[in-house]
Design a protein around this motif. Structure first.
Motif, PDB file in Angstrom:
ATOM      1  N   LEU A   7      -2.395  -3.760  11.080  1.00 39.93           N
ATOM      2  CA  LEU A   7      -2.078  -2.525  11.648  1.00 39.93           C
ATOM      3  C   LEU A   7      -0.405  -2.293  11.185  1.00 39.93           C
ATOM      4  N   VAL A  10       0.217  -2.397   7.625  1.00 42.51           N
ATOM      5  CA  VAL A  10      -0.510  -1.040   6.664  1.00 42.51           C
ATOM      6  C   VAL A  10       0.689   0.049   7.360  1.00 42.51           C
ATOM      7  N   TYR A  11       1.398   0.543   8.203  1.00 45.27           N
ATOM      8  CA  TYR A  11       2.975   1.299   9.029  1.00 45.27           C
ATOM      9  C   TYR A  11       3.871   0.789   7.797  1.00 45.27           C
ATOM     10  N   HIS A  13       3.851  -0.327   5.080  1.00 47.34           N
ATOM     11  CA  HIS A  13       3.782   0.212   3.967  1.00 47.34           C
ATOM     12  C   HIS A  13       3.831   1.361   3.328  1.00 47.34           C
ATOM     13  N   VAL A  14       3.801   2.400   4.254  1.00 45.21           N
ATOM     14  CA  VAL A  14       3.638   3.457   3.950  1.00 45.21           C
ATOM     15  C   VAL A  14       4.719   3.985   4.231  1.00 45.21           C
ATOM     16  N   CYS A  15       5.154   4.059   5.579  1.00 42.54           N
ATOM     17  CA  CYS A  15       6.359   4.283   5.966  1.00 42.54           C
ATOM     18  C   CYS A  15       7.427   4.433   4.237  1.00 42.54           C
ATOM     19  N   GLU A  40       2.015   7.497  11.258  1.00 45.32           N
ATOM     20  CA  GLU A  40       0.965   6.574  12.349  1.00 45.32           C
ATOM     21  C   GLU A  40      -0.365   7.355  12.349  1.00 45.32           C
ATOM     22  N   THR A  43      -1.797   6.127   8.499  1.00 44.89           N
ATOM     23  CA  THR A  43      -1.583   4.473   8.839  1.00 44.89           C
ATOM     24  C   THR A  43      -3.722   4.815   9.260  1.00 44.89           C
ATOM     25  N   ILE A  47      -6.674   2.493   7.783  1.00 45.37           N
ATOM     26  CA  ILE A  47      -7.291   1.547   8.248  1.00 45.37           C
ATOM     27  C   ILE A  47      -8.933   1.697   8.197  1.00 45.37           C
TER      28      ILE A  47
END
Length: 211
Positions: A7, A10-11, A13-15, A40, A43, A47
């Protein structure tokens, strides 16, 4: 890798991707920021896809069932689903960003294929809400059957990186929804057999191969 660690990764990478594709990294230009941030929510959606959930509702139910691990501001289901629906265009930006980072558009080989997305049985077409719109009928060569609905198209590299996804009405030829910025070899099924298409691909430095 433990789910909690996944988590966080991935968070992050998203940001980072949001900062790259949207000035300031904030998809919202006005209004109050939601308690559950867009990063969030995205993410959780990504996920959930990895975990095999096929709807935003199922993703919300999973995180709620496990105590909203890592997302203390997770609200009710309808709010979460609406938030992700409003972020649909942002998902497209993120996909293009990551596909480019993975070299999906510069790869030497690609695969392309289409698939039917039926909306209803052909016998119920006259009673369907879309029946008033012309051209929603199509033919699936693989199943040798007529259908009513949409047509999907997926373009990937030979290594499996998705380079593009398209959705059209069933009557639109899948070849018309083809190719944006790829070069090199392209492998397609018999639906892509067309001298004109081969010529057009050649002009774009694409070498089309069909059965």
């Amino acid at each position: 890798m433990p789910l909690e660690t996944f988590l966080v990764v991935v968070y992050g990478h998203v940001c980072g991707a949001l900062q790259a594709v949207i000035p300031g990294g904030n998809p919202r230009r006005r209004g109050f920021p939601p308690k559950l941030s867009d990063a969030e929510a995205l993410t959780m959606a990504f996920i959930g896809t990895v975990l095999g959930y096929r709807s935003d509702k199922a993703v919300w139910e999973s995180f709620r069932r496990h105590g909203a691990t890592g997302f203390p501001h997770l609200g009710d289901r309808s709010t979460f689903v609406r938030q992700l629906a409003n972020l649909g265009h942002v998902k497209a930006f993120l996909h293009r960003h990551w596909a480019r980072r993975l070299g999906a558009f510069e790869a030497k080989g690609h695969l392309v294929d289409g698939f039917p997305i039926p909306m209803c049985h052909p016998k119920r077409v006259n009673r369907h809400t879309l029946s008033g719109r012309s051209g929603w009928g199509g033919f699936c060569a693989a199943k040798e059957a007529d259908y009513f609905g949409f047509h999907g198209l997926v373009l990937t590299t030979v290594d499996g990186v998705i380079a593009g996804v398209a959705l059209t009405a069933a009557h639109v030829d899948e070849r018309d929804a083809l190719l944006e910025r790829i070069r090199g070899a392209l492998l397609g099924d018999k639906g892509f057999i067309c001298p004109l298409l081969t010529e057009e691909c050649s002009e774009m430095d694409i070498e089309l191969h069909t059965p």
